[in-house]
Design a protein around this motif. Structure first.
Motif, PDB file in Angstrom:
ATOM      1  N   PHE A  95       0.839  -1.183  -0.092  1.00 47.12           N
ATOM      2  CA  PHE A  95      -0.075  -0.007  -0.087  1.00 47.12           C
ATOM      3  C   PHE A  95       0.823   1.113   0.002  1.00 47.12           C
ATOM      4  O   PHE A  95       1.970   1.179   0.372  1.00 47.12           O
ATOM      5  N   GLN A 102      -4.884   7.531   0.950  1.00 44.91           N
ATOM      6  CA  GLN A 102      -6.135   6.975   1.622  1.00 44.91           C
ATOM      7  C   GLN A 102      -6.899   6.107   0.962  1.00 44.91           C
ATOM      8  O   GLN A 102      -7.917   6.299   0.402  1.00 44.91           O
ATOM      9  N   SER A 123     -10.051   0.465   2.465  1.00 45.09           N
ATOM     10  CA  SER A 123     -10.012  -1.196   2.455  1.00 45.09           C
ATOM     11  C   SER A 123     -10.880  -1.856   1.692  1.00 45.09           C
ATOM     12  O   SER A 123     -11.989  -1.263   1.688  1.00 45.09           O
ATOM     13  N   GLU A 124     -10.558  -2.785   1.154  1.00 42.11           N
ATOM     14  CA  GLU A 124     -11.549  -3.682   0.153  1.00 42.11           C
ATOM     15  C   GLU A 124     -11.880  -5.049   0.869  1.00 42.11           C
ATOM     16  O   GLU A 124     -11.272  -5.477   1.428  1.00 42.11           O
ATOM     17  N   PRO A 163      -8.856  -7.431  -1.444  1.00 40.46           N
ATOM     18  CA  PRO A 163      -7.717  -6.442  -2.269  1.00 40.46           C
ATOM     19  C   PRO A 163      -7.059  -6.853  -3.601  1.00 40.46           C
ATOM     20  O   PRO A 163      -6.553  -6.358  -4.322  1.00 40.46           O
TER      21      PRO A 163
END
Ligand code: PEP
Ligand code: MG
Length: 363
Positions: A123, A128, A131-132, A135
């Motif tokens: 990351f 910013q 969050s997934e 990812p």
């Protein structure tokens, strides 16, 4: 006593254990001498087939380790390490200096710069990014770059400018279809135009390739091969996506199978597409640094193997002990075999038979 090969610590080793390890150390020393002897020799099979061995690097200053490994350039420069663990984005100038440094140091050998692959497990500290849920299936690599064009622009301009100083090649990670390739290439053309206007030099013939690490890319490789100059197969991701096995999850590590028949076929499909389009194909995932896999990859028709510098001498040693004909027979077997375990067993058998000293010193 610490056995780093097997991950074992032995407290108060007996005389017998010390004796056995003494023998292993002697075998290791002999192997290191054999690897040193071939350092400057080409990676060529016993029956005269030439393979290109290149190195995977993560820093511009890694060129010394590339040269020391006997690799013929860089097959994968993971550039995301310029972007992570810092408060601000690297400037175009800073990137240009980094890419130029390694290109100049290794010239005339190629340096294959991969545009950054952020997201997934790596990351940007200062962006910013929400969050997934998934990812690895999310806003990552080329998908991120095509959305954050300002960030991508700095890198593409830096790579283009560095190409004036060495044998630079560039490739995009995580290409899933033609649209991403068109969009990325259009940006490259736009930035070339900018550089021309500014009077900044770049290599007009800079070769652009695609990483094949998403199954959809392998499946359309015949089409993609018309629009790129080379393929580089990222087996780390290709395996995770083709087999739906998270490459970071230990619980399902037993399913992460490089010799799964589906992986063998995806590699073959990519090689066939490269041949059809008269472009080259490399493998730059961990599989390329695994001597047990060398024969299978060469037999499938892969032209170049790119591995971490400490692994390159072993791969060269293996290549020099193989015959292309037996590697092709192994690949043929693998393409017709229904079991990944059986394919792996055949790969091991050929590797151990061809270059026993690579394995007996780790027993
Ligand atoms: C790969 O996926 O095989 C690869 C080389 O890229 P990375 O490991 O950086 O995802
Ligand atoms: Mg990858």
């Amino acid at each position: 006593m610490l056995d780093g090969f097997n991950g074992v610590v032995i407290l108060n080793p007996t005389d017998q254990t010390l004796f056995e390890y003494g023998q292993l150390i002697r075998k290791q020393v002999t192997l290191q001498e054999k690897l040193r002897d071939i350092l400057l020799k080409p990676a060529i099979t016993l029956d005269g087939h030439r393979v290109f061995l290149t190195a995977n690097v993560e820093q511009a200053g890694d060129s010394d380790s590339v040269t020391a490994s006997g690799a013929e350039g860089v097959g994968l420069f993971r550039t995301e390490y310029l972007f992570i663990n810092r408060d601000m984005l690297p400037t175009e100038e800073e990137q240009y200096q980094a890419y130029r440094q390694i290109a100049e140091a290794l010239k005339p050998h190629p340096v294959t710069i991969r545009t950054f692959d952020l997201g997934g497990d790596k990351f940007l500290s200062h962006l910013q990014v929400p969050s997934e849920m998934n990812p690895f299936l999310g806003w990552r690599a080329i998908r991120f770059c095509l959305a954050e064009k300002d960030v991508f622009r700095g890198q593409l301009r830096a790579i283009l400018r560095a190409s004036a100083h060495g044998n630079v090649r560039m490739m995009y990670p995580m290409i899933s279809g033609m649209e991403e390739l068109y969009q990325a290439n259009a940006l490259v053309e736009e930035y070339k135009g900018e550089l021309r206007k500014e009077g900044l030099a770049f290599d007009e013939k800079l070769e652009i390739g695609a990483m094949i690490e998403i199954p959809s890319a392998a499946l359309i490789a015949d089409t993609m091969g018309k629009r790129v100059k080379f393929f580089s197969i990222g087996t780390n991701d290709l395996i995770q996506y083709a087999l739906a096995v998270d490459r970071m999850n230990e619980k399902i590590a037993h399913l992460y199978e490089p010799t799964h028949p589906a992986i063998v076929r995806l590699i073959k499909m990519t090689v066939d597409a490269a041949r059809k389009n008269k472009i080259s194909v490399s493998v730059c995932g961990e599989m390329a640094g695994e001597p047990i896999m060398t024969a299978l990859l060469i037999g499938l028709g892969v032209d170049e193997l790119s591995a971490a510098p400490p692994l390159v001498p072993q791969i060269k040693y293996m290549v020099r002990r193989l015959k292309l004909a037996e590697a092709q027979a192994l690949a043929e077997f693998a393409l017709n075999c229904e079991s990944g375990a059986e394919i792996l067993a055949k790969c091991q058998e050929l590797a151990w038979h061809s270059a026993p000293s690579l394995f007996e010193s780790k027993a």
